[in-house]
Design an enzyme around this catalytic site. Sequence first.
Site, mmCIF file in Angstrom:
data_model
loop_
_atom_site.group_PDB
_atom_site.id
_atom_site.type_symbol
_atom_site.label_atom_id
_atom_site.label_comp_id
_atom_site.label_asym_id
_atom_site.label_seq_id
_atom_site.Cartn_x
_atom_site.Cartn_y
_atom_site.Cartn_z
ATOM 1 N N LYS A 1 0.913 -1.286 0.071
ATOM 2 C CA LYS A 1 0.016 0.030 0.064
ATOM 3 C C LYS A 1 0.866 1.049 0.039
ATOM 4 O O LYS A 1 1.880 1.181 0.580
ATOM 5 C CB LYS A 1 -0.864 -0.116 1.365
ATOM 6 N N ASP B 1 -6.968 4.213 -4.508
ATOM 7 C CA ASP B 1 -7.404 4.081 -3.268
ATOM 8 C C ASP B 1 -8.098 5.350 -2.881
ATOM 9 O O ASP B 1 -8.371 6.274 -4.049
ATOM 10 C CB ASP B 1 -6.591 3.812 -2.064
HETATM 11 N N1 GLU Z 1 -7.358 0.023 -2.843
HETATM 12 C C1 GLU Z 1 -7.999 -1.024 -3.186
HETATM 13 C C2 GLU Z 1 -7.952 -1.882 -1.922
HETATM 14 O O1 GLU Z 1 -7.949 -1.414 -0.850
HETATM 15 C C3 GLU Z 1 -7.637 -1.472 -4.450
HETATM 16 C C4 GLU Z 1 -6.316 -1.956 -4.487
HETATM 17 C C5 GLU Z 1 -5.849 -2.605 -6.075
HETATM 18 O O2 GLU Z 1 -6.548 -2.435 -6.798
HETATM 19 O O3 GLU Z 1 -4.650 -3.003 -6.199
HETATM 20 O O4 GLU Z 1 -8.109 -2.990 -1.994
#
Ligand code: GLU
Length: 453
Positions: free
Chosen positions: A134, A174
């Site tokens: 992340k 996100d």
């Molecule tokens: N931010 C999204 C999550 O919390 C998607 C992450 C992604 O698609 O890599 O899962």
Amino acid sequence: MNPTGDPETDERMEQVYAAVIDRNPGEPEFHQAVHEVLSSIGPVLRKHPELAEHKIIERICEPERQIIFRVPWADDAGEIQINRGYRVEYNSALGPYKGGLRFHPSVNLSIVKFLGFEQTFKNALTMMPIGGGKGGANFDPKGRSDAEIMRFCQSFMTELYRHLGEYTDVPAGDIGVGTREIGYLFGQYKRITNRYESGVLTGKGITWGGALVRPEATGYGAAFFAQEMLQARGDSLDGKTCVVSGSGNVAIYAIEKLHQLGGIAIACSDSQGYVVDETGIDLETLKEIKLDARGRIRDYVERRPSAKFVEGGCIWDVPCQVAAPCATQNELDGAAAATLVRNGVVAVVEGANMPATPDAVASFLEHKVAFGPGKAANAGGVATSALEMQQNASRDSWSFEYTEQRLAQIMAGIHEACYETAEEYGSPGNYVVGANIAGFLRVSQAMTALGLI
Ligand code: GLU
């Protein structure tokens, strides 16, 4: 920590948790996410003593790599601005680091680490070959011009690109990062590396390597998960009143799918307040305000006089049978959970990451509300990102129908894994335990197989 009945295991978990707090001072969200998982996995350790021998828990509590960097950029007035960028490459036992980027003033190391930790287990639950990561920045996109957003994204990627790659680390969106931002990030990556490496970012635009259903996927997935939980109890979404917090991508498409599955979403929110539309939220109006005009939710009532706007306040005061927190972490506390329970909520599905506080979760479980934790219920977004990576790798693009069908199957699979694992480990109906154990087992088995890494 929940006692497991085995004092040795209990003591060990307490020690691991104390060490996490000690090593990561001032990171309450990270502590909270770790505590929640450690509280669930005691029974696994009793069944699999080899995991303790390999120090899997200790290793899982430590991210593989944490990158923090300066993001300098110039605003439209020519003033120099400095932000802080992050990428926590949490765990790559199952595949390249995968997870979104968040641009929001609240972003700090604690938030990014909790999200990376959660992401690792969430991604494992999808059964796709993706590790967890992340990132983001404490940058506030609100009120910024398109040119400022572009310059910020370019500066951010000028540092981040060296850490990325389709086999290394694959970010996506996100909060505060959507198709527009992914476009600027991808453009800069391409320019610096001289490679059109589609698989290095997901959430791309449909005309330049993106996948259909990706924008809808997190919200759709959460609605599918709610349906699965209700079906497992011989119930359905049909005619159920739903309240969905937030009004970004996740909330909008959760509302869309809840409506398609027979529910009626009557309220949604943003940071200024919430709207209630008893006749059901009108999606076209909502999309125009939030997606096209990047406006505020209070504008909704100007176009729909039947609706009312409540400034500030708590959206969970609105009586409903299904609640879908789709805004942000810790947005639904113990008091809000008590109100929801009193008003007869039957299912709660987390579209956001960790939106319910530990008190709230305890209250839902105690009152036998079907509670779908984020790492299971909102996994549809990242799962569809993995489908985007598949399409990029084979230079193919799939139809909306086929992709949505794959998403629905993945969500049904996650539900089944959580449901069965909870039963196997003596907590029937407890999706928190089911998700934590099923995700943990998959990650820890891969970590054991790959040796001491
Ligand atoms: N931010 C999204 C999550 O919390 C998607 C992450 C992604 O698609 O890599 O899962």
